[in-house]
Design an enzyme around this catalytic site. Structure first.
Site, PDB file in Angstrom:
ATOM      1  N   ARG A  29      63.833 147.106  91.514  1.00 15.49           N
ATOM      2  CA  ARG A  29      62.657 147.927  91.146  1.00 15.49           C
ATOM      3  C   ARG A  29      61.343 147.256  91.573  1.00 15.49           C
ATOM      4  NH1 ARG A  29      66.417 150.303  90.616  1.00 15.49           N
ATOM      5  NH2 ARG A  29      67.327 151.326  88.810  1.00 15.49           N
ATOM      6  N   SER A  54      62.738 157.270  82.826  1.00 13.69           N
ATOM      7  CA  SER A  54      62.823 156.019  82.054  1.00 13.69           C
ATOM      8  C   SER A  54      61.431 155.404  81.967  1.00 13.69           C
ATOM      9  CB  SER A  54      63.763 155.033  82.731  1.00 13.69           C
ATOM     10  OG  SER A  54      65.056 155.562  82.788  1.00 13.69           O
ATOM     11  N   GLU A  96      58.124 150.817  83.163  1.00 14.33           N
ATOM     12  CA  GLU A  96      58.435 151.248  84.521  1.00 14.33           C
ATOM     13  C   GLU A  96      57.360 152.228  84.996  1.00 14.33           C
ATOM     14  OE1 GLU A  96      62.503 152.119  85.547  1.00 14.33           O
ATOM     15  OE2 GLU A  96      61.834 153.870  86.652  1.00 14.33           O
TER      16      GLU A  96
END
Ligand code: NAP
Length: 342
Positions: free
Chosen positions: A166, A239, A335
């Site tokens: 990520r 998320s 995130e």
């Protein structure tokens, strides 16, 4: 020719349906239009905010006192590279899931596990999107970017993108200012399917079907639809928090306290599915606080129950961060990027 609109509500351009007005709003359909938008911003002395699909951002209620540039650079080309190799050359403004659907329809392997992820192609390399055992970096050849400092476009090799879980150079001071204009992916007519991820493996075991390229895509769309809300119906940015990677010592301590907590060793530490803690240690699945809540099937997903402000989501997220810290000592990382401008 660029058309600037004024006082445009950003809530209409984010999947959370949250965000105040942009002073100026413009769509860039080519790299030249992108450069023109930056020239204009320079002349007016205004900051620029680059908008993709708006699926991973929480935009402040005050809006943006500058120019929002929505990247709509199109183009999707499959180029034969000999043998079974095919390169997809794709404009940053194309829809990610459309690219995956088209690749699968053409019998091209490589992106199928990333089916159903919202957002644009240009946003995919930024956080190195990943799902069900695959990451976009596995298929990326190179990324074209526009550099607003030099007003030049350049091609960055996969190596230069410095991908990690990520993460990429585009999230660091060295690459944060680049704007992705085009991405090249290496696909194959004879790829290997990866159905090893538990949810995918279980799906085929239960259905008794033999996995094919098209079936892996439908399996993943079906698994996602059970766990993630439909963004055409529910305000969400998916998320909200990253799954934390913790030290082996910390993992042992948590194992003693929560014997059923799954743990996944990685190169950099032990990955914890933090949704497990939210569900089992904090009973937060489907929790609600006014206009904000966690999704009924997945507590890592925050949702706008209608008319939520950015400040409501922020306060709710802070509450979760505080509870997780108190219960486990883990400091959650978001995130979803918080975009505040004033
Ligand atoms: P999940 O399957 O409930 O898994 C939760 C966490 O456990 C994830 O971090 C996952 O790692 C990890 N995990 C599960 N099996 C693993 C294994 N065999 N080895 C190592 N780690 C393992 O995840 P979910 O929330 O339903 O999401 C489904 C997939 O979509 C996941 O892969 C998730 O990462 C992905 N997703 C991606 C984004 C994004 O790219 N921005 C946003 C939302 C969800 P992984 O993350 O490595 O899979």
């Amino acid at each position: 020719m660029l058309t600037f609109k004024t006082n445009v509500s950003l809530a209409d351009f984010t999947t959370l349906h949250i965000g105040g007005p942009a002073r100026y709003f413009v769509r860039a359909k080519t790299p030249q239009e992108l450069a023109d938008a930056f020239s204009c911003a320079r002349e007016k002395g205004l900051p620029v905010f680059i908008l993709g699909g708006g699926s991973n951002i929480l935009v402040s209620d005050e809006g943006f006192d500058g120019i929002v540039v929505k990247i709509e650079i199109g183009g999707l080309l499959f180029v034969e590279k000999g043998d079974d190799a095919v390169e997809a050359v794709v404009g940053a403004g194309e829809d990610w899931n459309h690219l995956v659907a088209l690749s699968v329809r053409h019998g091209l392997y490589g992106l199928e596990n990333l089916s159903g992820i919202p957002g644009t192609v240009g946003a995919a390399p930024i956080q190195n999107i990943g799902a069900y055992g695959r990451e976009v970096k596995d298929s990326i050849v190179s990324v074209d970017v526009f550099d607003p400092d030099t007003f030049r476009e350049k091609t960055m090799t996969k190596n230069e993108c410095d991908f990690a879980y990520r993460h990429s150079v585009f999230k660091t001071p060295a690459g944060r200012h680049f704007v992705v204009t085009r991405v090249r992916f290496s696909l194959s007519k004879k790829g290997m399917l990866d159905t090893s991820y538990k949810d995918v493996h279980d799906y085929f075991a239960q259905n008794g079907e033999k996995p094919t390229l098209a079936r892996v895509r439908s399996a993943i769309l079906s698994i996602r639809s059970r766990k993630f809300p439909d963004i055409s119906k529910v305000g969400t940015a998916g998320s909200f928090f990253k799954n934390p990677i913790i030290t082996a010592g910390k993992a042992r301590e948590l194992q003693e306290r929560f014997p059923d907590l799954p743990q996944f060793p990685t190169e950099n530490g032990v990955k914890i599915p933090i949704a497990w803690i939210l569900d089992h240690a904090l009973s937060l699945k489907g929790a609600r606080s006014g206009t904000v809540g966690t999704f009924k099937s997945h507590s890592l997903v925050l949702i706008n129950n209608g008319n939520a402000h950015a400040s409501d989501v922020d306060a709710f997220a802070k509450e979760i961060e505080r509870a997780v810290k108190e219960k486990t000592g883990i400091v959650l990382e978001r995130e979803v990027t918080r975009v505040s401008f004033r």
